[in-house]
Scaffold this motif. Structure first.
Motif, PDB file in Angstrom:
ATOM      1  N   GLN A 140       6.982 -14.586  -8.813  1.00 16.22           N
ATOM      2  CA  GLN A 140       6.391 -15.160 -10.381  1.00 16.22           C
ATOM      3  C   GLN A 140       5.164 -14.454 -11.008  1.00 16.22           C
ATOM      4  OE1 GLN A 140       8.055 -17.963 -11.351  1.00 16.22           O
ATOM      5  NE2 GLN A 140       6.815 -17.671 -13.293  1.00 16.22           N
ATOM      6  N   LEU A 141       4.499 -13.632 -10.184  1.00 15.07           N
ATOM      7  CA  LEU A 141       3.557 -12.700 -10.579  1.00 15.07           C
ATOM      8  C   LEU A 141       4.159 -11.685 -11.597  1.00 15.07           C
ATOM      9  CD1 LEU A 141       0.926 -12.176  -7.960  1.00 15.07           C
ATOM     10  CD2 LEU A 141       0.440 -13.311 -10.108  1.00 15.07           C
ATOM     11  N   LEU A 142       5.278 -11.075 -11.067  1.00 16.64           N
ATOM     12  CA  LEU A 142       5.887  -9.858 -11.453  1.00 16.64           C
ATOM     13  C   LEU A 142       6.738 -10.443 -12.747  1.00 16.64           C
ATOM     14  CD1 LEU A 142       7.120  -8.053  -8.462  1.00 16.64           C
ATOM     15  CD2 LEU A 142       5.104  -7.569  -9.993  1.00 16.64           C
ATOM     16  N   VAL A 143       7.313 -11.779 -12.607  1.00 18.45           N
ATOM     17  CA  VAL A 143       7.960 -12.320 -13.806  1.00 18.45           C
ATOM     18  C   VAL A 143       6.829 -12.500 -14.969  1.00 18.45           C
ATOM     19  CG1 VAL A 143       9.015 -14.417 -14.671  1.00 18.45           C
ATOM     20  CG2 VAL A 143       9.733 -13.457 -12.402  1.00 18.45           C
ATOM     21  N   GLU A 144       5.677 -12.824 -14.831  1.00 19.82           N
ATOM     22  CA  GLU A 144       4.954 -13.095 -15.858  1.00 19.82           C
ATOM     23  C   GLU A 144       4.179 -12.049 -16.338  1.00 19.82           C
ATOM     24  OE1 GLU A 144       2.461 -16.065 -14.304  1.00 19.82           O
ATOM     25  OE2 GLU A 144       4.070 -17.772 -14.292  1.00 19.82           O
ATOM     26  N   ALA A 145       4.290 -10.698 -15.626  1.00 16.37           N
ATOM     27  CA  ALA A 145       3.409  -9.594 -15.909  1.00 16.37           C
ATOM     28  C   ALA A 145       3.966  -8.893 -17.182  1.00 16.37           C
ATOM     29  CB  ALA A 145       3.583  -8.553 -14.553  1.00 16.37           C
ATOM     30  N   GLU A 146       3.020  -8.478 -17.949  1.00 14.72           N
ATOM     31  CA  GLU A 146       3.053  -7.713 -19.250  1.00 14.72           C
ATOM     32  C   GLU A 146       3.392  -6.196 -18.905  1.00 14.72           C
ATOM     33  OE1 GLU A 146       0.124  -8.295 -22.043  1.00 14.72           O
ATOM     34  OE2 GLU A 146       0.310 -10.284 -22.195  1.00 14.72           O
ATOM     35  N   ASN A 147       2.580  -5.835 -17.868  1.00 16.59           N
ATOM     36  CA  ASN A 147       2.503  -4.503 -17.295  1.00 16.59           C
ATOM     37  C   ASN A 147       2.419  -4.464 -15.742  1.00 16.59           C
ATOM     38  OD1 ASN A 147       2.383  -2.092 -19.708  1.00 16.59           O
ATOM     39  ND2 ASN A 147       1.198  -3.748 -20.118  1.00 16.59           N
ATOM     40  N   ILE A 148       3.154  -3.474 -15.243  1.00 18.62           N
ATOM     41  CA  ILE A 148       3.230  -3.689 -13.639  1.00 18.62           C
ATOM     42  C   ILE A 148       2.866  -2.078 -13.382  1.00 18.62           C
ATOM     43  CG2 ILE A 148       4.639  -3.689 -11.497  1.00 18.62           C
ATOM     44  CD1 ILE A 148       6.353  -5.620 -12.887  1.00 18.62           C
ATOM     45  N   TYR A 149       1.846  -2.181 -12.479  1.00 16.52           N
ATOM     46  CA  TYR A 149       1.144  -1.074 -12.017  1.00 16.52           C
ATOM     47  C   TYR A 149       1.483  -0.877 -10.496  1.00 16.52           C
ATOM     48  CZ  TYR A 149      -1.426  -0.249 -16.290  1.00 16.52           C
ATOM     49  OH  TYR A 149      -1.880  -0.034 -17.705  1.00 16.52           O
ATOM     50  N   VAL A 150       1.841   0.421  -9.724  1.00 16.28           N
ATOM     51  CA  VAL A 150       2.206   0.278  -8.541  1.00 16.28           C
ATOM     52  C   VAL A 150       1.327   1.290  -7.885  1.00 16.28           C
ATOM     53  CG1 VAL A 150       3.983   0.618  -6.825  1.00 16.28           C
ATOM     54  CG2 VAL A 150       4.472  -0.410  -8.939  1.00 16.28           C
ATOM     55  N   VAL A 151       0.725   1.269  -6.564  1.00 18.58           N
ATOM     56  CA  VAL A 151       0.180   2.089  -6.052  1.00 18.58           C
ATOM     57  C   VAL A 151       0.260   1.979  -4.605  1.00 18.58           C
ATOM     58  CG1 VAL A 151      -1.960   0.704  -5.985  1.00 18.58           C
ATOM     59  CG2 VAL A 151      -2.185   3.077  -5.738  1.00 18.58           C
ATOM     60  N   GLY A 152       0.164   3.257  -3.954  1.00 18.59           N
ATOM     61  CA  GLY A 152       0.189   3.418  -2.581  1.00 18.59           C
ATOM     62  C   GLY A 152       0.148   4.687  -2.121  1.00 18.59           C
ATOM     63  N   VAL A 153      -0.744   5.227  -1.160  1.00 11.82           N
ATOM     64  CA  VAL A 153      -0.849   6.542  -1.020  1.00 11.82           C
ATOM     65  C   VAL A 153      -0.702   6.997   0.373  1.00 11.82           C
ATOM     66  CG1 VAL A 153      -2.898   6.340  -2.740  1.00 11.82           C
ATOM     67  CG2 VAL A 153      -3.529   6.138  -0.251  1.00 11.82           C
ATOM     68  N   ARG A 154      -0.675   8.375   0.769  1.00  9.15           N
ATOM     69  CA  ARG A 154      -0.071   8.824   1.963  1.00  9.15           C
ATOM     70  C   ARG A 154       1.039   8.414   2.353  1.00  9.15           C
ATOM     71  NH1 ARG A 154      -5.347   9.654   1.014  1.00  9.15           N
ATOM     72  NH2 ARG A 154      -6.142   7.699   1.623  1.00  9.15           N
ATOM     73  N   ARG A 155       0.867   7.593   3.633  1.00 15.48           N
ATOM     74  CA  ARG A 155       2.233   7.091   4.290  1.00 15.48           C
ATOM     75  C   ARG A 155       3.078   6.029   3.385  1.00 15.48           C
ATOM     76  NH1 ARG A 155       4.153   3.470   8.395  1.00 15.48           N
ATOM     77  NH2 ARG A 155       2.547   2.436   8.238  1.00 15.48           N
ATOM     78  N   MET A 156       2.114   5.355   2.606  1.00 16.86           N
ATOM     79  CA  MET A 156       2.652   4.280   1.658  1.00 16.86           C
ATOM     80  C   MET A 156       3.391   4.923   0.207  1.00 16.86           C
ATOM     81  SD  MET A 156       3.042   1.453   3.300  1.00 16.86           S
ATOM     82  CE  MET A 156       3.298   2.317   4.746  1.00 16.86           C
ATOM     83  N   PHE A 157       3.142   6.271   0.025  1.00 10.55           N
ATOM     84  CA  PHE A 157       3.535   6.856  -1.244  1.00 10.55           C
ATOM     85  C   PHE A 157       4.736   6.689  -1.401  1.00 10.55           C
ATOM     86  CE2 PHE A 157       4.477  10.299  -4.055  1.00 10.55           C
ATOM     87  CZ  PHE A 157       3.892  10.294  -5.172  1.00 10.55           C
ATOM     88  N   PRO A 158       5.629   7.215  -0.413  1.00 10.43           N
ATOM     89  CA  PRO A 158       7.111   6.889  -0.858  1.00 10.43           C
ATOM     90  C   PRO A 158       7.774   5.503  -1.140  1.00 10.43           C
ATOM     91  CG  PRO A 158       6.945   7.373   1.493  1.00 10.43           C
ATOM     92  CD  PRO A 158       5.364   7.804   0.839  1.00 10.43           C
ATOM     93  N   ILE A 159       6.850   4.314  -0.459  1.00 10.29           N
ATOM     94  CA  ILE A 159       6.978   3.263  -0.657  1.00 10.29           C
ATOM     95  C   ILE A 159       6.865   2.871  -2.063  1.00 10.29           C
ATOM     96  CG2 ILE A 159       6.890   0.773   0.089  1.00 10.29           C
ATOM     97  CD1 ILE A 159       8.189   2.397   2.184  1.00 10.29           C
ATOM     98  N   ALA A 160       5.652   3.309  -2.617  1.00 10.48           N
ATOM     99  CA  ALA A 160       5.291   3.011  -3.789  1.00 10.48           C
ATOM    100  C   ALA A 160       6.121   3.635  -4.988  1.00 10.48           C
ATOM    101  CB  ALA A 160       3.778   3.338  -4.070  1.00 10.48           C
ATOM    102  N   SER A 161       6.563   4.759  -4.481  1.00 11.98           N
ATOM    103  CA  SER A 161       7.640   5.455  -5.568  1.00 11.98           C
ATOM    104  C   SER A 161       8.964   4.795  -5.597  1.00 11.98           C
ATOM    105  CB  SER A 161       7.694   7.022  -4.951  1.00 11.98           C
ATOM    106  OG  SER A 161       6.641   7.619  -4.979  1.00 11.98           O
ATOM    107  N   TYR A 162       9.443   4.238  -4.609  1.00 12.22           N
ATOM    108  CA  TYR A 162      10.532   3.431  -4.638  1.00 12.22           C
ATOM    109  C   TYR A 162      10.364   2.307  -5.379  1.00 12.22           C
ATOM    110  CZ  TYR A 162      14.263   0.328  -3.740  1.00 12.22           C
ATOM    111  OH  TYR A 162      15.357  -0.387  -3.578  1.00 12.22           O
TER     112      TYR A 162
END
Length: 288
Positions: A140-162
Protein backbone atom coordinates in the motif's frame (compact mmCIF):
# COMPACT_ATOMS: atom_id res chain seq x y z
CA UNK A 1 -2.14 -6.48 29.99
CA UNK A 2 0.60 -9.10 30.34
CA UNK A 3 -1.98 -11.90 30.49
CA UNK A 4 -3.29 -11.06 27.00
CA UNK A 5 0.14 -10.48 25.45
CA UNK A 6 1.36 -12.90 22.77
CA UNK A 7 4.86 -13.44 21.38
CA UNK A 8 4.38 -11.15 18.36
CA UNK A 9 3.12 -8.31 20.53
CA UNK A 10 5.99 -8.74 22.97
CA UNK A 11 8.59 -8.67 20.18
CA UNK A 12 6.93 -5.55 18.76
CA UNK A 13 7.02 -3.87 22.17
CA UNK A 14 10.69 -4.79 22.63
CA UNK A 15 11.45 -3.31 19.21
CA UNK A 16 9.62 -0.08 20.06
CA UNK A 17 11.54 0.35 23.32
CA UNK A 18 14.87 -1.01 22.05
CA UNK A 19 16.63 2.37 21.91
CA UNK A 20 15.95 3.01 25.59
CA UNK A 21 17.49 -0.31 26.71
CA UNK A 22 20.96 -0.61 28.21
CA UNK A 23 23.74 -2.28 26.21
CA UNK A 24 23.26 -5.55 28.11
CA UNK A 25 19.50 -5.56 27.64
CA UNK A 26 19.89 -4.86 23.92
CA UNK A 27 22.02 -8.00 23.59
CA UNK A 28 19.30 -10.00 25.36
CA UNK A 29 16.59 -8.41 23.20
CA UNK A 30 18.40 -9.50 20.03
CA UNK A 31 18.78 -13.03 21.39
CA UNK A 32 15.08 -13.28 22.32
CA UNK A 33 14.00 -12.08 18.88
CA UNK A 34 16.33 -14.47 17.05
CA UNK A 35 15.51 -17.55 19.19
CA UNK A 36 11.81 -16.99 19.83
CA UNK A 37 10.82 -20.36 18.29
CA UNK A 38 12.84 -22.40 20.79
CA UNK A 39 13.01 -20.05 23.80
CA UNK A 40 10.67 -22.24 25.86
CA UNK A 41 13.29 -25.00 25.86
CA UNK A 42 16.20 -22.91 27.08
CA UNK A 43 17.40 -22.44 30.64
CA UNK A 44 18.13 -19.00 31.97
CA UNK A 45 21.76 -19.97 32.51
CA UNK A 46 22.11 -21.04 28.86
CA UNK A 47 20.68 -17.75 27.61
CA UNK A 48 22.91 -15.80 29.98
CA UNK A 49 25.98 -17.65 28.72
CA UNK A 50 25.01 -17.07 25.08
CA UNK A 51 24.55 -13.34 25.77
CA UNK A 52 27.67 -13.13 27.97
CA UNK A 53 25.68 -11.68 30.88
CA UNK A 54 24.71 -12.81 34.37
CA UNK A 55 21.37 -14.65 34.83
CA UNK A 56 20.19 -11.68 36.89
CA UNK A 57 20.35 -9.57 33.71
CA UNK A 58 17.85 -11.94 32.06
CA UNK A 59 15.52 -11.46 35.04
CA UNK A 60 15.91 -7.66 34.79
CA UNK A 61 15.08 -7.86 31.09
CA UNK A 62 11.84 -9.76 31.82
CA UNK A 63 10.91 -7.34 34.59
CA UNK A 64 11.63 -4.39 32.29
CA UNK A 65 8.66 -5.55 30.19
CA UNK A 66 6.30 -6.16 33.09
CA UNK A 67 6.93 -9.82 33.94
CA UNK A 68 7.58 -11.14 37.43
CA UNK A 69 10.58 -13.06 36.17
CA UNK A 70 12.12 -14.99 33.29
CA UNK A 71 9.78 -18.01 33.51
CA UNK A 72 6.68 -15.84 33.14
CA UNK A 73 8.14 -14.14 30.04
CA UNK A 74 9.31 -17.49 28.65
CA UNK A 75 5.75 -18.86 28.81
CA UNK A 76 4.62 -16.20 26.31
CA UNK A 77 6.61 -18.02 23.62
CA UNK A 78 4.94 -21.40 24.17
CA UNK A 79 2.50 -20.96 21.26
CA UNK A 80 5.30 -20.10 18.82
CA UNK A 81 7.40 -23.08 19.87
CA UNK A 82 8.63 -24.99 16.83
CA UNK A 83 10.10 -28.29 18.08
CA UNK A 84 12.93 -29.84 16.07
CA UNK A 85 11.91 -32.93 14.13
CA UNK A 86 14.58 -35.55 14.74
CA UNK A 87 13.14 -37.79 12.03
CA UNK A 88 13.21 -34.96 9.51
CA UNK A 89 16.35 -32.86 10.08
CA UNK A 90 16.53 -29.39 8.59
CA UNK A 91 18.74 -28.63 5.64
CA UNK A 92 21.06 -26.80 8.00
CA UNK A 93 21.42 -29.90 10.15
CA UNK A 94 22.03 -32.01 7.06
CA UNK A 95 24.71 -29.64 5.81
CA UNK A 96 26.53 -29.62 9.12
CA UNK A 97 26.35 -33.40 9.36
CA UNK A 98 27.71 -33.73 5.84
CA UNK A 99 30.65 -31.44 6.57
CA UNK A 100 31.43 -33.25 9.84
CA UNK A 101 31.40 -36.60 8.04
CA UNK A 102 33.98 -35.60 5.43
CA UNK A 103 37.57 -36.77 5.85
CA UNK A 104 38.92 -34.51 3.12
CA UNK A 105 38.08 -31.41 1.09
CA UNK A 106 34.65 -31.21 -0.50
CA UNK A 107 34.31 -31.05 -4.27
CA UNK A 108 32.87 -27.98 -5.98
CA UNK A 109 29.73 -29.97 -6.70
CA UNK A 110 29.30 -30.97 -3.07
CA UNK A 111 29.85 -27.42 -1.85
CA UNK A 112 27.31 -26.15 -4.38
CA UNK A 113 24.68 -28.62 -3.22
CA UNK A 114 25.39 -27.70 0.41
CA UNK A 115 24.89 -24.03 -0.36
CA UNK A 116 21.68 -24.76 -2.26
CA UNK A 117 20.47 -26.62 0.82
CA UNK A 118 21.11 -23.55 2.98
CA UNK A 119 19.17 -21.42 0.50
CA UNK A 120 16.25 -23.84 0.63
CA UNK A 121 16.27 -23.70 4.43
CA UNK A 122 16.16 -19.91 4.26
CA UNK A 123 13.18 -20.02 1.89
CA UNK A 124 11.36 -22.45 4.19
CA UNK A 125 11.92 -20.07 7.10
CA UNK A 126 10.72 -17.12 5.02
CA UNK A 127 7.51 -18.91 4.03
CA UNK A 128 6.74 -19.74 7.65
CA UNK A 129 7.57 -16.34 9.13
CA UNK A 130 6.29 -13.83 6.58
CA UNK A 131 4.10 -11.17 8.18
CA UNK A 132 1.04 -10.73 5.94
CA UNK A 133 0.02 -7.49 7.66
CA UNK A 134 3.41 -5.88 7.09
CA UNK A 135 3.50 -7.12 3.49
CA UNK A 136 0.10 -5.56 2.77
CA UNK A 137 1.26 -2.32 4.40
CA UNK A 138 4.40 -2.34 2.23
CA UNK A 139 2.41 -2.79 -0.97
CA UNK A 140 0.00 0.00 0.00
CA UNK A 141 2.89 2.38 0.70
CA UNK A 142 4.22 1.78 -2.81
CA UNK A 143 0.78 2.11 -4.39
CA UNK A 144 0.35 5.55 -2.84
CA UNK A 145 3.93 6.76 -3.39
CA UNK A 146 4.54 9.68 -5.73
CA UNK A 147 8.23 8.78 -6.02
CA UNK A 148 9.97 5.60 -4.91
CA UNK A 149 13.61 5.79 -3.80
CA UNK A 150 15.62 2.57 -3.35
CA UNK A 151 18.85 2.15 -1.38
CA UNK A 152 21.05 -0.80 -0.46
CA UNK A 153 24.83 -0.87 -0.16
CA UNK A 154 27.59 -3.49 -0.32
CA UNK A 155 26.00 -6.96 -0.10
CA UNK A 156 22.52 -5.47 -0.55
CA UNK A 157 23.50 -3.33 -3.55
CA UNK A 158 22.52 -5.97 -6.16
CA UNK A 159 19.17 -6.46 -4.40
CA UNK A 160 18.48 -2.72 -4.47
CA UNK A 161 19.51 -2.60 -8.14
CA UNK A 162 17.04 -5.37 -8.97
CA UNK A 163 14.22 -3.69 -7.04
CA UNK A 164 14.80 -0.42 -8.89
CA UNK A 165 14.92 -2.28 -12.21
CA UNK A 166 11.69 -4.16 -11.50
CA UNK A 167 9.84 -1.04 -10.35
CA UNK A 168 10.78 0.70 -13.61
CA UNK A 169 8.24 -1.63 -15.24
CA UNK A 170 5.43 0.17 -13.42
CA UNK A 171 4.24 3.73 -13.97
CA UNK A 172 5.94 4.84 -10.76
CA UNK A 173 8.81 7.32 -10.75
CA UNK A 174 11.76 5.33 -9.39
CA UNK A 175 15.14 6.59 -8.15
CA UNK A 176 18.01 4.19 -7.38
CA UNK A 177 20.37 5.71 -4.81
CA UNK A 178 23.52 4.14 -6.21
CA UNK A 179 25.95 6.60 -4.62
CA UNK A 180 27.87 6.71 -7.90
CA UNK A 181 30.64 9.28 -7.57
CA UNK A 182 29.93 9.65 -3.85
CA UNK A 183 26.59 11.30 -4.62
CA UNK A 184 24.39 9.79 -1.88
CA UNK A 185 23.66 13.19 -0.33
CA UNK A 186 22.67 14.70 -3.67
CA UNK A 187 20.56 11.71 -4.76
CA UNK A 188 18.43 11.62 -1.60
CA UNK A 189 18.02 15.34 -0.91
CA UNK A 190 14.97 15.74 -3.19
CA UNK A 191 12.88 13.12 -1.34
CA UNK A 192 9.77 14.68 0.18
CA UNK A 193 6.36 14.08 1.74
CA UNK A 194 4.37 11.69 -0.43
CA UNK A 195 7.47 9.70 -1.40
CA UNK A 196 8.68 6.32 -0.13
CA UNK A 197 12.20 5.12 0.55
CA UNK A 198 12.84 1.37 0.28
CA UNK A 199 15.85 0.77 2.55
CA UNK A 200 17.43 -2.69 2.33
CA UNK A 201 20.02 -3.33 5.03
CA UNK A 202 21.26 -6.25 7.11
CA UNK A 203 23.67 -6.35 10.03
CA UNK A 204 25.97 -4.39 10.40
CA UNK A 205 23.60 -1.95 8.62
CA UNK A 206 25.35 0.27 6.09
CA UNK A 207 25.93 3.86 7.21
CA UNK A 208 24.82 5.16 3.79
CA UNK A 209 21.48 3.38 4.09
CA UNK A 210 20.99 4.67 7.62
CA UNK A 211 21.79 8.20 6.42
CA UNK A 212 19.25 7.93 3.58
CA UNK A 213 16.61 6.71 6.06
CA UNK A 214 17.25 9.65 8.40
CA UNK A 215 16.90 12.13 5.52
CA UNK A 216 13.66 10.45 4.40
CA UNK A 217 12.17 10.76 7.89
CA UNK A 218 13.32 14.38 8.20
CA UNK A 219 11.64 15.20 4.88
CA UNK A 220 8.41 13.46 6.02
CA UNK A 221 8.69 10.67 3.45
CA UNK A 222 7.52 7.12 4.30
CA UNK A 223 10.00 4.34 5.04
CA UNK A 224 9.74 0.71 3.86
CA UNK A 225 12.52 -1.38 5.40
CA UNK A 226 13.73 -4.84 4.39
CA UNK A 227 16.08 -6.08 7.09
CA UNK A 228 17.06 -9.04 9.26
CA UNK A 229 15.51 -8.09 12.61
CA UNK A 230 12.80 -5.99 14.18
CA UNK A 231 15.61 -4.68 16.42
CA UNK A 232 17.37 -3.20 13.38
CA UNK A 233 18.01 0.54 13.79
CA UNK A 234 16.11 1.05 10.53
CA UNK A 235 13.05 -0.95 11.53
CA UNK A 236 11.96 1.26 14.39
CA UNK A 237 11.28 4.27 12.18
CA UNK A 238 9.53 2.38 9.39
CA UNK A 239 5.89 2.48 8.35
CA UNK A 240 6.35 -1.10 7.06
CA UNK A 241 9.11 -3.57 7.93
CA UNK A 242 9.78 -6.93 6.25
CA UNK A 243 12.27 -9.20 8.02
CA UNK A 244 14.31 -11.94 6.37
CA UNK A 245 16.54 -14.62 7.90
CA UNK A 246 18.93 -15.88 5.24
CA UNK A 247 20.34 -19.39 5.10
CA UNK A 248 24.08 -19.71 5.75
CA UNK A 249 26.68 -22.21 4.55
CA UNK A 250 30.48 -22.06 4.86
CA UNK A 251 30.12 -18.73 6.75
CA UNK A 252 28.43 -17.11 3.71
CA UNK A 253 24.88 -15.80 3.90
CA UNK A 254 22.86 -16.31 0.75
CA UNK A 255 20.74 -13.68 -0.96
CA UNK A 256 18.05 -16.12 -2.07
CA UNK A 257 15.36 -15.30 0.48
CA UNK A 258 15.85 -11.55 0.19
CA UNK A 259 15.60 -11.51 -3.61
CA UNK A 260 12.58 -13.83 -3.44
CA UNK A 261 10.81 -11.49 -1.02
CA UNK A 262 11.62 -8.46 -3.19
CA UNK A 263 10.30 -10.20 -6.32
CA UNK A 264 7.12 -11.16 -4.48
CA UNK A 265 6.74 -7.56 -3.28
CA UNK A 266 7.05 -6.26 -6.83
CA UNK A 267 4.54 -8.79 -8.19
CA UNK A 268 2.07 -7.89 -5.42
CA UNK A 269 2.50 -4.20 -6.26
CA UNK A 270 2.08 -4.75 -10.01
CA UNK A 271 -1.05 -6.80 -9.35
CA UNK A 272 -2.50 -4.11 -7.10
CA UNK A 273 -1.78 -1.33 -9.60
CA UNK A 274 -3.34 -3.29 -12.45
CA UNK A 275 -6.35 -4.12 -10.27
CA UNK A 276 -6.81 -0.41 -9.56
CA UNK A 277 -6.74 0.32 -13.30
CA UNK A 278 -9.39 -2.31 -13.97
CA UNK A 279 -11.60 -0.92 -11.20
CA UNK A 280 -11.27 2.59 -12.66
CA UNK A 281 -12.28 1.28 -16.10
CA UNK A 282 -15.35 -0.39 -14.68
CA UNK A 283 -16.40 2.78 -12.83
CA UNK A 284 -16.02 4.73 -16.08
CA UNK A 285 -18.18 2.29 -17.99
CA UNK A 286 -15.39 0.84 -20.15
CA UNK A 287 -15.00 -2.80 -21.09
CA UNK A 288 -11.77 -4.67 -21.87
Amino acid sequence: MIDSLNADQLIQRIAEEYDSLSKQLKVIANYVEQHRQTLVLERITDIAAACDVQPSAIVRFAQRFGFAGFSEMQAIFRDSFNPPQSSNPSYRQRIRSLIASQDGPLSAGSMTRNFIGACMQGLDDLAGQIDDTQLEAAVQLLVEAENIYVVGVRRMFPIASYVAYALQHTQKRVHHLSGLGGMFHEQIRSISEGDVLIAISFQPYGKETRYAARVAVQHKAKLLVITDSQMSPLARGAQACLTVKEGTAFAFRSLTSTICLCQALFIALAYKLELNIEETKNVGGYDD
